[in-house]
Motif scaffolding. Sequence first.
Motif, PDB file in Angstrom:
ATOM      1  N   ALA A  85       0.844  -1.196   0.000  1.00 50.74           N
ATOM      2  CA  ALA A  85       0.000   0.000   0.000  1.00 50.74           C
ATOM      3  C   ALA A  85       0.880   1.247   0.000  1.00 50.74           C
ATOM      4  O   ALA A  85       1.839   1.342   0.776  1.00 50.74           O
ATOM      5  CB  ALA A  85      -0.914   0.004   1.222  1.00 50.74           C
ATOM      6  N   VAL A 530      -2.001  -1.269  -3.889  1.00 52.48           N
ATOM      7  CA  VAL A 530      -3.152  -0.402  -3.642  1.00 52.48           C
ATOM      8  C   VAL A 530      -2.636   0.955  -3.174  1.00 52.48           C
ATOM      9  O   VAL A 530      -1.447   1.130  -2.890  1.00 52.48           O
ATOM     10  CB  VAL A 530      -4.099  -1.005  -2.582  1.00 52.48           C
ATOM     11  N   ASP A 534      -7.575   4.698  -1.945  1.00 49.06           N
ATOM     12  CA  ASP A 534      -8.610   3.663  -2.099  1.00 49.06           C
ATOM     13  C   ASP A 534      -9.444   3.476  -0.833  1.00 49.06           C
ATOM     14  O   ASP A 534     -10.495   2.823  -0.882  1.00 49.06           O
ATOM     15  CB  ASP A 534      -7.962   2.324  -2.480  1.00 49.06           C
ATOM     16  N   THR A 538     -13.677   2.643  -0.467  1.00 48.84           N
ATOM     17  CA  THR A 538     -13.939   1.370   0.213  1.00 48.84           C
ATOM     18  C   THR A 538     -14.935   1.551   1.352  1.00 48.84           C
ATOM     19  O   THR A 538     -15.914   0.808   1.474  1.00 48.84           O
ATOM     20  CB  THR A 538     -12.631   0.777   0.758  1.00 48.84           C
ATOM     21  N   LEU A 556     -10.870  -1.059  -2.309  1.00 52.53           N
ATOM     22  CA  LEU A 556      -9.804  -2.026  -2.051  1.00 52.53           C
ATOM     23  C   LEU A 556     -10.282  -3.443  -2.351  1.00 52.53           C
ATOM     24  O   LEU A 556     -11.446  -3.777  -2.109  1.00 52.53           O
ATOM     25  CB  LEU A 556      -9.377  -1.946  -0.581  1.00 52.53           C
TER      26      LEU A 556
END
Length: 560
Positions: A85, A530, A534, A538, A556
């Motif tokens: 991430a 990711v 995001d 989500t 996500l």
Amino acid sequence: MTASSSRRHWLIASVAGAAALLAGCVGLPQQGTSPAPRASSTPPKLIVFLVVDGLPMRQVLGYRDQLAPDGFNRFLQRGAWFSDAHYGHGHTVTAAGHAVMLSGAYPQRSGIISNEWRDRETFETVYNTQDPAHQYIGNKTAPLSGTSPRNFRVETVGDVLRGVQPESKVIGISGKDRGAILPAGHKGTAYMYMGESGQFASSTYYMQQHPAWVNAFNAAKPADAFFKKSWTPLLPEAAYARSVPDGQPWQSTGGNGNKLPAIVGDKMDKPGPLFYGNLLPSPFGDELTLAFARAAVEGEQLGADDKTDILSVSLSSHDYVNHAFGPESRLSHDHFLHLDRYLQGFFQYLDAKIGPGNYVALLTADHGFADTPEYAASRGLDASRINPSLTLAWLNTELGKRFGEGRWARGYSGAGILFDEKLIRSKGLKSAEVYAAAKQLLLTVDGIADVFTPEQLLGSDTKTPYLEAMRKSWHPEVAAPLQVVVKANWLYSSRGGGSSHGTPYRYDTHVPILAWGPAWVGQGEVKQAVEVADIAPTLATLLKLRAPAQSQGKPLPLPR
């Protein structure tokens, strides 16, 4: 409209309750239990959004074998976690990161390009959450204090939620004003730690006076409970062999010193502004923040009905520790372990109060951290510091040789350099000509990797390294025309020690995204790349809301 005015306030049973909240922050280690699955079509009663300021993912995984059973391990063993991430923007600083998290919008849209920047006309400093129209409640409001989200040009998940469900509460809490205000958005309520008084306070943007539960918490003076308390290593000395020992010459000796054990308030007669400020670069700043978060759950009755609430808690102390000593230090290592135990106690409190099948917890960080340049250099890396004031003076001297006498470069603004456009016009020059000359000069400075012009930032080139990341950090109405990227492991710094962040390199962009809530987020590691942007879409999907209007992220890929 504030979250506090949506439903009646609940008073803590007694002022002594604040001290009890502090005492309960650290729970006994025990294995977390998985709740009976709920229908995932039912939104959770509470979203607990946690931010650890300045926590690189490499620290989470690097000390994984020393974690308590139910702190970070609740996510790593029984939740969903994303091992790759990153932030997509290049100027990775606290305000920019906190602005992205729950809006999904990068600085190019949110306008929060940095912690502070300069006005392009007056060259005066602008603080990201400043608003002279509002003041702190019951506390001194210094110039440039963060008091409202006025400069934040986008909406958050909490704003969308309260737009369709005004009864929902959105509370933001942090040791830093920007860490509370930006995640709370425009329709939530922010409370921030006051370094002069040891209190938590909101501002007149949100309300005219505090609710009773806040007054009760502050009246108990819980910060004073840490006076003369020792920050002692949590584990035996041998457990810290993988981190750099205390007392290095590049580690700050201010505040509480650079060696453990350290007594907060040592050589002071009584608690005062210096002591309250020194709580933040210690584990006790986070302990106090989580105590206030528990008071907020009680006082606002968060998660008590079927109207989903959002509690955002940004824990600031790790950032202060890393700035002073570097993330490679034993002090940072030990601070992370203390934080892990505090989170364990907080989760166990939430399980008892809200019910483990009724809430979702999600944790991230606003940025990572570079190792201290002196330490990096000792390992054979090309690492050092660029003195910003000397570099700016040199740049003006060299521009003067070409274009004539004048203060062409007026100062740093966020990740860039601002120029005197009136001077440029008065000399009959084009701005692009001066920018191009400045770029070529800066590229000769040891430690500068690249410099991007407005033409590049407004263009579509996606191949030049770090250009797209800096493009996401650049708002055309707010940011400086030239954006500067230092070399990896280098810092713009006039200090002789400590470390920082703010670059597009992996050590600054790679942060945790960890989630727990068995009925909603599933379990297991997700290796797919990711972005922090995001998170907002989500949560919006989980709450059956539209994503914030300016969101640039996508939901996500949660395991199920």
